[in-house]
Design a protein around this motif. Structure first.
Motif, short mmCIF file in Angstrom:
data_model
loop_
_atom_site.label_atom_id
_atom_site.label_comp_id
_atom_site.label_asym_id
_atom_site.label_seq_id
_atom_site.Cartn_x
_atom_site.Cartn_y
_atom_site.Cartn_z
N ASP A 257 0.85 -1.20 0.00
CA ASP A 257 0.00 0.00 0.00
C ASP A 257 0.88 1.24 0.00
OD1 ASP A 257 -1.95 1.92 0.27
OD2 ASP A 257 -3.14 0.74 1.67
N ALA A 258 1.43 1.56 -1.17
CA ALA A 258 2.34 2.70 -1.26
C ALA A 258 1.63 4.01 -0.96
CB ALA A 258 2.96 2.74 -2.67
N ASP A 259 0.36 4.13 -1.33
CA ASP A 259 -0.36 5.38 -1.10
C ASP A 259 -0.45 5.72 0.38
OD1 ASP A 259 -0.75 5.62 -3.80
OD2 ASP A 259 -2.77 4.77 -3.79
N TYR A 260 -0.63 4.72 1.24
CA TYR A 260 -0.73 4.97 2.67
C TYR A 260 0.54 5.64 3.19
CZ TYR A 260 -1.31 4.08 7.67
OH TYR A 260 -1.41 4.23 9.04
N PHE A 261 1.68 5.24 2.65
CA PHE A 261 2.96 5.77 3.13
C PHE A 261 3.47 6.94 2.30
CE2 PHE A 261 2.79 1.25 4.29
CZ PHE A 261 2.93 1.35 5.66
N GLY A 262 2.70 7.36 1.31
CA GLY A 262 3.13 8.48 0.48
C GLY A 262 4.33 8.16 -0.39
N ILE A 263 4.43 6.91 -0.84
CA ILE A 263 5.57 6.47 -1.65
C ILE A 263 5.13 6.36 -3.10
CG2 ILE A 263 7.15 4.54 -2.07
CD1 ILE A 263 7.08 4.00 0.93
N THR A 264 5.93 6.88 -4.01
CA THR A 264 5.57 6.86 -5.42
C THR A 264 5.66 5.45 -5.99
OG1 THR A 264 7.83 7.23 -6.19
CG2 THR A 264 6.50 9.19 -5.67
N GLU A 265 4.99 5.26 -7.11
CA GLU A 265 5.02 3.94 -7.76
C GLU A 265 6.44 3.56 -8.17
OE1 GLU A 265 3.15 1.71 -11.72
OE2 GLU A 265 2.40 3.66 -11.09
N GLN A 266 7.21 4.53 -8.67
CA GLN A 266 8.57 4.22 -9.12
C GLN A 266 9.44 3.75 -7.96
OE1 GLN A 266 6.90 7.03 -9.76
NE2 GLN A 266 6.44 6.71 -11.93
N GLU A 267 9.28 4.39 -6.80
CA GLU A 267 10.09 3.98 -5.66
C GLU A 267 9.60 2.66 -5.08
OE1 GLU A 267 12.10 5.89 -1.65
OE2 GLU A 267 10.44 6.94 -2.61
N ALA A 268 8.28 2.47 -5.00
CA ALA A 268 7.73 1.24 -4.44
C ALA A 268 8.20 0.02 -5.23
CB ALA A 268 6.21 1.31 -4.42
N GLU A 269 8.27 0.16 -6.55
CA GLU A 269 8.69 -0.97 -7.38
C GLU A 269 10.14 -1.37 -7.12
OE1 GLU A 269 7.94 0.20 -11.38
OE2 GLU A 269 5.91 -0.65 -11.38
#
Length: 754
Positions: A104-116
């Motif tokens: 759940d990247a949105d919960y932590f304010g993490i972008t899609e590029q970084e989450a991947e």
């Protein structure tokens, strides 16, 4: 040093004794475990399900379980691939986690590029940390007022190995790979996510990592380097080659099971998982009204270099680390009633450990007080780097419940240990803790690199105190729920309903107070007034109520040369806002403010010097009920004042003194409270009335109506000061599941083992 000696000589004997006693107290005070979070094999995702699994003697299927799958149902590794086919057999057994591609990247304010590009171990640690903090009823606001230590055990980062294997071109390199795949980020990212200050470190001592982390955290807390600490470890098996490497020297079980202390023991089965413990000084836990699971009394870390080979844990080293931990705790060996052993499934290792425990804990005679042994690796597999965290969690749960869970496989104990000549015992069913006095337990963890750790835990005296008397049905309470998106809000309500449906001992006021005080209040919100347990469950079953749209307001407040105000407030109050608009008009009338009816007249005449109070009054009134100010135009010497007010920030030095007495969006006073006034356009509770004070027109509201008003503000996004609703101090909170995180897939094709 000389000055310090001179200072000590100046003290009386009594002063020296008091100083030394305080120093000793600080060095030895208990460390309270106040929160737990986990994600373990077998679908175990909270402390309650972990305890149920252990108490019922369940075993996670590991024999020929096959590779774990992702959220698309695909196997993590294609065992038919040419480079994996030769090691396919050893990969088919394991205690794995499925769906580790979700986050759940949105919960932590993490972008899609970084989450991947983030190591999934970092993702898992973030999500389990959220659950552990919820179990401890600690919010981010709570943590940011303290120094927070973060001590995380982590080992090999295997995520990018597939990327290298698949020969992904250099053009696909990302700067996020740096922080995404370094061990220090496993602890650093947690601190960054929470926005907290304090020591943060990643510990890598193989299987003893979590216990070593706990040892360091206890030292930091006692030295007051931090006030709260997050301790834990994580392991994911993302590369198949590391499993194959461990299989070469025969460390893995040919049957695909960890069977410690038994005749069938032939190695271990590898496992995955994550565990986080929230700890603080016991004195602080008492002051905060916490009810800890257990207390850490002592700990030790020791490396014994004199051993046959690097991967062999010497019995002398095991005995030494236990003795050091007992000395640290100030505990006699015979006072300890249970030990959660390292016992990973190696037959030789089990024999050495059993003999070391009998020696260190003085159980060399069958007439000695019984020392119960256990190892949750028989239930869950061997989680290696994360195994110590699970052992700690099992033991604090056993102490909290006053019960020793059964040990799987005790029907066929290894004859290589002379069990009948020792005081070592196994529970074959849930067994009441073998002491009516102090409940004491040890936890062992030995790293295959030779770094051993041991901790001594104690049950909390008086932990089973009676719960506070339940609030009588019919007394209203405000149920508040929030999440970061609509789907998570609905799922959180459903999860709470399922949890509370099985916990009849918690009344509606305790549950509502816990959700108000012990949770972060996120942007998507819902509120309801409930007067009993059945209403509480009904409200959760119905799901979040539909929220009225937030009104947008544009404010223009330029100051004219003739000291007359030209003010325009354009609102978009829709049909759902009639009750709110009526309430605003009533408040405005009582405060001597012109009514809000869409568009105020141009060039309205107001007495000189009063227009600022008029503007401030309306700005506060609108902000207090959660209406969003979309923009504004301000002129004259008051422009900074008004822009700060509209933005919801605390006033600067240009703001009049009366604005420094309160906060925007504060909870309106409770009906019937003594001396409820609004002084200088700021909500005041319990202040003496003055000539300038204007009573708040809430007398016609009963308690439920007042809570409905507060609930409207909360759902609209206002920051509510819940201590004005009910003080937490001295009031027990209950343990409720944390927020539901709605993950999506973050796993580029280049990281897939096709």
């Amino acid at each position: 040093m000389t000055n310090y000696i001179d200072y000590l000589e100046s003290l009386s004997k009594k002063q020296l004794m008091v100083m030394l006693a305080r120093q000793r107290q600080d060095e030895t005070q208990g460390i309270a475990v106040v929160g737990l979070g986990c994600r373990l094999p077998g679908g175990i995702d909270d402390p309650r399900s972990l305890w149920t699994t252990l108490r019922e003697g369940r075993v996670v299927p590991t024999e020929s379980a096959g590779p774990p799958t992702d959220s698309l149902g695909r196997a993590r590794w294609n065992l038919d691939a040419p480079d994996l086919a030769p090691i396919a057999d050893v990969l088919r057994s394991g205690a794995y986690l499925n769906d580790v591609d979700l986050f759940d990247a949105d919960y932590f304010g993490i972008t899609e590029q970084e989450a991947e590009r983030m190591d999934p171990q970092q993702r898992l640690l973030l999500e389990v940390t959220v659950q552990a903090l919820a179990d401890a009823n600690l919010t981010r606001a709570d943590l940011r007022r303290q120094r927070v230590g973060i001590f995380i055990g982590a080992s090999t980062v295997e995520y990018p190995i597939a990327w290298v294997r698949n020969r992904v071109p250099a053009d696909d390199l990302s700067p996020h790979m740096a922080l995404g795949n370094t061990l220090s980020a496993t602890s650093g990212r947690i601190g960054f996510m929470l926005g907290v200050n304090g020591p943060a470190m990643t510990i890598e001592t193989s299987s003893s990592s979590a216990l070593t982390a706990m040892h360091l955290a206890a030292q930091a807390l006692r030295r007051r380097e931090c006030d709260v600490a997050l301790v834990g470890a994580c392991q994911l098996l993302l590369s198949p080659f590391t499993t194959a490497v461990l299989g070469k020297p025969g460390m893995l079980s040919s049957a695909g099971r960890s069977r410690p202390f038994t005749t069938e023991a032939d190695g271990h089965v590898r496992g995955e998982g994550c565990g986080i413990l929230v700890v603080k000084r016991h004195s602080d836990a008492v002051a905060d009204g916490d009810l800890p699971y257990a207390l850490l009394r002592g700990s030790a870390v020791h490396s014994h270099g004199d051993r046959p080979s690097m991967a062999v844990t010497a019995g002398a080293g095991q005995k030494t680390v236990i003795e050091l931990a007992l000395r640290s705790a100030g505990v006699e060996p015979l006072d300890v009633q249970y030990v959660e052993a390292q016992a990973n499934g190696s037959r030789l290792g089990g024999i050495i450990e059993a003999e070391s425990l009998a020696e260190a804990y003085e159980r060399r005679s069958p007439t000695a007080p019984p020392l119960y042994l256990g190892s949750c690796k028989a239930n869950l597999g061997y989680l290696e780097t994360a195994s110590g965290a699970v052992g700690l969690m099992k033991t604090v749960l056993a102490l909290a419940h006053g019960e020793v869970p059964p040990q799987v496989g005790t029907e066929n104990l290894d004859p290589g240990v002379a069990w009948d000549r020792t005081g070592l015992r196994f529970a074959d069913k849930p067994t009441a803790w073998p002491s009516d006095g102090r409940r004491l337990a040890g936890v062992s963890s030995f790293g295959f690199t030779g770094i051993n750790a041991h901790v001594i835990l104690e049950g909390v005296p008086g932990r089973r105190r009676p719960e506070a008397a339940p609030t009588a049905p019919g007394v209203p309470a405000l149920l508040v729920l929030s999440a970061h998106n609509d789907a998570a809000l609905a799922a959180t309500a459903d999860r709470l309903h399922r949890h509370l449906d099985q916990r009849a001992e918690w009344d509606h006021h305790t549950v509502c107070r816990t959700l108000a005080h012990g949770r972060d209040h996120l942007p998507v919100r819902s509120a309801a007034v409930v007067t009993g347990r059945s209403e509480l469950l009904d409200a959760l079953a119905a799901g979040p109520v539909e929220r009225a749209p937030r009104a947008d307001i544009h404010v223009e407040l330029p100051e004219l040369d003739d000291s007359r105000l030209r003010a325009v407030l354009t609102t978009s109050l829709g049909p759902g806002f009639e009750p709110l608009a009526a309430r605003l008009r009533g408040c405005a009338e009582a405060m001597g403010l012109p009514a809000l009816d869409g568009l105020l007249t141009d060039g309205q005449a107001l007495p000189e010097g009063t227009w600022l109070a008029w503007a401030m009054g309306w700005c506060e009134l609108l902000t207090a009920v959660g209406l969003r100010v979309s923009g504004g135009l301000f002129g004259g010497r008051y422009r900074h004042v008004l822009s700060d007010v509209v933005a919801g920030r605390t006033a600067t030095t240009e703001v009049a003194a009366r604005w420094q007495a309160g906060a925007l969006g504060a909870v309106p006073p409770r009906p019937g409270a003594a001396d409820v006034t609004v002084t200088g356009n700021v909500w005041v509770l319990g202040a003496a009335a003055t000539a300038e004070a204007v009573p708040v027109p809430l007398a016609e509201l009963d308690a439920a109506g007042w809570l409905h008003l507060v609930g409207e503000q909360y759902a609209a996004g206002a920051e509510i000061v819940f201590t004005e609703l009910s003080a937490r101090a001295g009031q027990a909170l209950c343990r409720l599941p944390g927020p539901v995180l709605t993950g999506r897939r973050y796993w580029p094709e280049g990281y897939q083992w096709s």
